[in-house]
Design a protein around this motif. Structure first.
Motif, PDB file in Angstrom:
ATOM      1  N   ARG A 184     -16.300   2.467  -1.208  1.00 32.28           N
ATOM      2  CA  ARG A 184     -15.132   2.851  -0.400  1.00 32.28           C
ATOM      3  C   ARG A 184     -15.120   2.112   0.947  1.00 32.28           C
ATOM      4  N   ALA A 213      -8.235  -0.976   5.920  1.00 32.48           N
ATOM      5  CA  ALA A 213      -7.779   0.419   5.910  1.00 32.48           C
ATOM      6  C   ALA A 213      -8.578   1.204   6.951  1.00 32.48           C
ATOM      7  N   ASP A 257      -9.166   4.520   7.204  1.00 31.14           N
ATOM      8  CA  ASP A 257     -10.005   5.607   6.692  1.00 31.14           C
ATOM      9  C   ASP A 257     -10.347   5.344   5.228  1.00 31.14           C
ATOM     10  N   THR A 285      -9.027   7.655   2.378  1.00 27.93           N
ATOM     11  CA  THR A 285      -7.638   7.647   1.895  1.00 27.93           C
ATOM     12  C   THR A 285      -7.466   6.773   0.652  1.00 27.93           C
ATOM     13  N   ASN A 294      -7.733   5.764  -3.074  1.00 30.89           N
ATOM     14  CA  ASN A 294      -7.870   6.504  -4.334  1.00 30.89           C
ATOM     15  C   ASN A 294      -8.745   5.713  -5.303  1.00 30.89           C
TER      16      ASN A 294
END
Length: 551
Positions: free
Chosen positions: A20, A29, A31, A34, A36
């Motif tokens: 992630r 990004a 965060d 967030t 998926n």
């Protein structure tokens, strides 16, 4: 951390968190939570939505887990191992690359269940397991061609007679991934055309790279209805029509790809439909005249010519010799607020901002000739005619050039002097040609020597496994990467005008042009060989019809 056969790799929640974080960093990004992603299914959906390409995801997997990534360019064939079934490999999304009594090299599409799969394989087959990561599309490709045996799929083509059955085939995940993989690989390799050709036993998929066709995939023939249906679905063709030729268009973007306009053509053949897809880059940065291959003196002459206020410039050569690209490079140089530029083409291959571009539609009466008549009433400064095909178009273009417009167009002839003979054969008067024509440029495309391996096709030190070194990734071992043009620029001077008015033949026009400094295609190619840009064999390949230059 998990350990399997001296391999150490990250697993569980720490692996998910690291994937992630790395994905968020790549996509900028704010965060990571967030995103998926976090399972193989979620990640695959993320890729298919175009949010990241599968090569980037593979690099993230390798960095996060500590497992190596497979060099797909070095893996041309995967052996068939009868002791494992297609269903097992498909369910676990894995593929054995090497398997003997002591050791198995197992490719995985994602690292989330690496420990479970390695242990399962070890328990079932009692070999040490070495894991390696690769793209899901790579595993799907070889599962289909190596394990999904044709006799297991005999019903596939038979079930595909109805339109709904074809639509269902086209939407199956493995076929979606396979077609997406074809497009991704085509763009990565700089492919200009994709040829999909069914044979009696399989489907031959070939890429035209730098003008030369190369076979890249051979899926089983049972997959052809699904591949064909997927492409027809994307290009808005009649998915159930297999007896007549069809044309369509696909716009590709996202997933890290540049925007591409794909022109699709199908024709019925003995074993199914032959499908050809032409890939046109929509990025206008490809139209840089200084990258075409003009030598400084030719560039200087051509620049002076296209900055003339009126007259006609013709670019000639066979199909696929780069004529349209050269014209667009000139158009990009001329494109300015103070110029009105209108083009009429069949088809409009590239769209440039600032140009008014017209698509020929012969079925409703919009031909080159009728369109050109309308264009001259639009107060243009520059007119581009995609191709002069008949007397009517030629005469209107010439009259436009004589009445204050700069006209650029193409013809299909072998050399510059041949363009004049071609216009005369069409029925255009010699005095009109000599009055309007500024210059004729003949061109061909030759492959450029790869800058990484300098034409060898291999780099690095030889090893027992690779006696010639490692295959060059930049050119995939061909020794060439990209193409440049060789030119023959015939500037129309007073002596040539007199010869045209006297209906002199091509050989006389050539002699006059050479006396005034024109280089032949062969001579221009030889200069580029001396500069280390291409090879003698490439120049001879494209100039083989110019018999007079062989001596």
């Amino acid at each position: 951390m998990a350990e399997q056969n001296a391999q150490t790799y990250l697993q569980g929640a720490p692996l998910v968190e690291k994937i992630r974080a790395l994905t968020a960093a790549r996509l900028k990004a704010a965060d990571p939570g967030t995103l998926n992603i976090g399972t193989q299914a979620l990640d695959q959906a993320f890729i298919e939505e175009g949010k990241i390409d599968d090569s980037a995801m593979l690099a993230i997997y390798a960095e996060a887990s500590g497992l190596p990534a497979l060099d797909e360019q070095e893996t041309h064939d995967v052996p068939y191992y009868p002791d494992v079934t297609y269903d097992f490999l498909n369910a676990n999304v894995c593929l054995p690359l090497l398997w003997n009594a002591d050791r198995t090299v197992l490719a995985l599409a994602a690292p989330y269940e690496a420990g479970r799969i390695a242990q399962l394989w070890h328990n079932l087959y009692e070999t040490e397991v070495e894991l390696i990561l690769t793209r899901r599309s790579f595993i799907d490709r070889f599962l289909a061609s190596t394990y999904d045996r044709p006799d297991d799929n005999l019903g596939a083509a038979g079930d595909a007679d109805s339109e709904q059955a074809l639509r269902d085939l086209a939407k199956e995940a493995p076929i979606v991934r396979l077609v997406n993989d074809i497009f991704t690989r085509a763009q990565e390799t700089g492919t200009s055309d994709i040829h999909i050709e069914p044979t009696e036993k399989d489907v031959q998929i070939r890429f035209r790279i730098d003008g030369m066709l190369q076979t890249v995939l051979r899926p089983p023939i049972a997959q052809f209805p699904a591949i064909s249906s997927r492409i027809k679905l994307l290009s808005n063709m009649n998915i159930a029509e297999r007896r007549l030729p069809q044309d369509g268009r696909i716009e590709l973007s996202g997933g890290g790809m540049n925007s591409i306009d794909v022109r699709v053509s199908t024709i019925p053949t003995m074993h199914g439909e032959s499908i050809v897809l032409r890939l046109l880059q929509k990025d206008s940065s490809v139209f840089e005249l200084d990258k075409v291959g003009l030598l400084p003196d030719t560039m200087e002459e051509l620049t002076a010519l296209y900055n003339m206020p009126h007259g006609m410039i013709l670019i000639v050569g066979p199909t696929g010799s780069g004529k349209t690209t050269t014209l667009y490079c000139i158009m990009k140089q001329l494109n300015a607020d103070f110029r009105k530029i209108i083009t009429i083409e069949d088809p409009v291959e590239y769209q440039l901002e600032g140009l008014q571009q017209i698509q020929v539609r012969a079925n409703i009466g919009l031909t080159f000739a009728s369109g050109l008549r309308a264009i001259v009433r639009q107060d243009p400064d520059v007119v581009l005619v995609g191709e002069i095909r008949d007397k009517e178009t030629a005469e209107i273009a010439i009259h436009a050039s004589l009445t204050g417009h700069l006209v650029l167009s193409t013809l299909h002839t072998n050399d510059a002097a041949g363009a004049i003979s071609r216009l005369v054969e069409m029925g255009v008067e010699g005095f009109l040609i000599s009055s309007a024509l500024l210059a004729v440029a003949s061109q061909r495309l030759v492959r450029r020597i790869c800058p990484e391996c300098h034409g060898a096709g291999y780099i690095g030190e030889p090893t027992p496994e690779n006696p010639r070194g490692k295959r060059c990734r930049n050119c995939m071992g061909s020794g060439y990467r990209g193409r440049i043009a060789i030119f023959e620029l015939m500037v129309i001077n007073d002596e040539l005008r007199a010869a045209i008015n006297q209906h002199q033949d091509t050989s006389v026009l050539n002699q006059i042009a050479k006396r005034h400094g024109m280089r032949s295609l062969k001579e221009d190619g030889d200069l580029k060989v001396q500069k280390g840009l291409t090879t003698t064999s490439e120049v001879m390949r494209v100039c083989q019809l110019d018999i007079g230059d062989l001596g």
